[in-house]
Design an enzyme around this catalytic site. Structure first.
Site, short mmCIF file in Angstrom:
data_model
loop_
_atom_site.label_atom_id
_atom_site.label_comp_id
_atom_site.label_asym_id
_atom_site.label_seq_id
_atom_site.Cartn_x
_atom_site.Cartn_y
_atom_site.Cartn_z
N PRO A 133 9.11 -9.51 13.60
CA PRO A 133 8.97 -8.06 13.82
C PRO A 133 7.56 -7.72 14.27
CG PRO A 133 8.89 -8.56 11.48
CD PRO A 133 9.22 -9.85 12.17
N ARG A 180 8.76 -8.61 20.40
CA ARG A 180 7.89 -7.51 20.81
C ARG A 180 6.78 -8.09 21.68
NH1 ARG A 180 11.57 -4.94 19.69
NH2 ARG A 180 11.79 -3.19 18.23
N GLU A 219 5.01 -1.66 28.84
CA GLU A 219 6.29 -1.55 29.54
C GLU A 219 6.39 -0.19 30.20
OE1 GLU A 219 9.58 -2.68 27.02
OE2 GLU A 219 8.63 -4.57 26.45
N HIS A 237 13.17 -6.03 29.57
CA HIS A 237 13.58 -5.65 28.21
C HIS A 237 15.08 -5.31 28.14
CE1 HIS A 237 11.77 -3.90 24.25
NE2 HIS A 237 12.94 -4.50 24.04
#
Length: 237
Positions: A139, A167, A196, A214
């Site tokens: 995470p 991530r 992004e 993504h």
């Protein structure tokens, strides 16, 4: 001013939202989760794309170049895969990989007994040292931000493949690019980036980097489920 009371995110995390500010305005926040299968299957695809040099093969085919030069790949069954993070997605990746017959190493601060059926838990240094492929499923936390940095990459095998569908900020992109250019990292498969839309053109245009915008969870099944869950959460408020 328009009577909006709830901000609902169709994502697992909240890192793209200013949560403190939203709450100060009186908004309630919620998000939904999706089954891990879409991201897990995408991860396996990214691994195969890297070890079979798919990007070069695709570009060469578009140029009508059917030679084998620079396209010799590896077979996954002969390789060791290190999985960083064994939550729902990491565990599902491990189960998918078990069918290929490869050796699987795992690392997580919270170990899962179910993972031991398919993989061996090891410390990070061992995972770095022995893995031909490293896939990241941790995470986004202060302690994971930039965890794949110059020091971590230096501990990895020469010619390692690095996969990130977690991530973008878990990876130091400058360090990864330097490792790609030196040959320390053979290939990378990226679906997430520090910014992004991605701004590090030198990284995502690198010939040994297979990258996508993504879309790991961009499946009909995942998006249908997350939409249903958000509606259920809002209805229960």
């Amino acid at each position: 001013g328009y009577g909006v009371k709830v901000l609902a995110s169709r994502c697992v995390g909240y890192n793209h939202m200013n949560c403190d500010y939203a709450r100060s305005l009186g908004f309630r926040l919620c998000n939904g989760a999706y089954a891990p299968n879409g991201v897990a299957e995408y991860t396996v695809m990214a691994i195969l794309m890297c070890i079979r040099k798919f990007k070069k093969a695709l570009y060469n085919t578009n140029d009508n170049d059917f030679t084998l030069k620079g396209k010799m790949g590896r077979e996954l069954r002969t390789m060791t895969v290190g999985v960083m993070g064994t939550g729902k997605i990491g565990y599902t990746v491990i189960k998918c990989l078990s069918g290929f017959g490869c050796r699987i190493l795992a690392n997580d601060v919270y170990q899962n007994d179910a993972v031991r059926q398919y993989a061996e838990y090891v410390d990070l240094d061992t995972l770095y040292r022995e893995s031909d492929i490293i896939t990241i499923h941790t995470p986004l936390l202060p302690e994971t931000t930039g965890m794949i940095n110059r020091e971590a990459l230096a501990k990895m095998k020469d010619g390692v493949c690095v996969i990130n569908t977690s991530r973008g900020t878990n990876v130091d992109e400058a360090a990864l690019l330097a490792a790609l250019e030196s040959g320390k990292v053979r290939a990378a498969g990226l679906d997430v980036y520090a910014d992004e839309p991605a701004t590090n053109a030198a990284l995502y245009s690198h010939p040994m980097v297979s990258c996508t915008p993504h879309i790991g969870a961009a499946t009909v099944e995942a998006q249908k489920r997350i939409g249903q869950e958000i509606v259920e959460i809002i209805a229960a408020m």
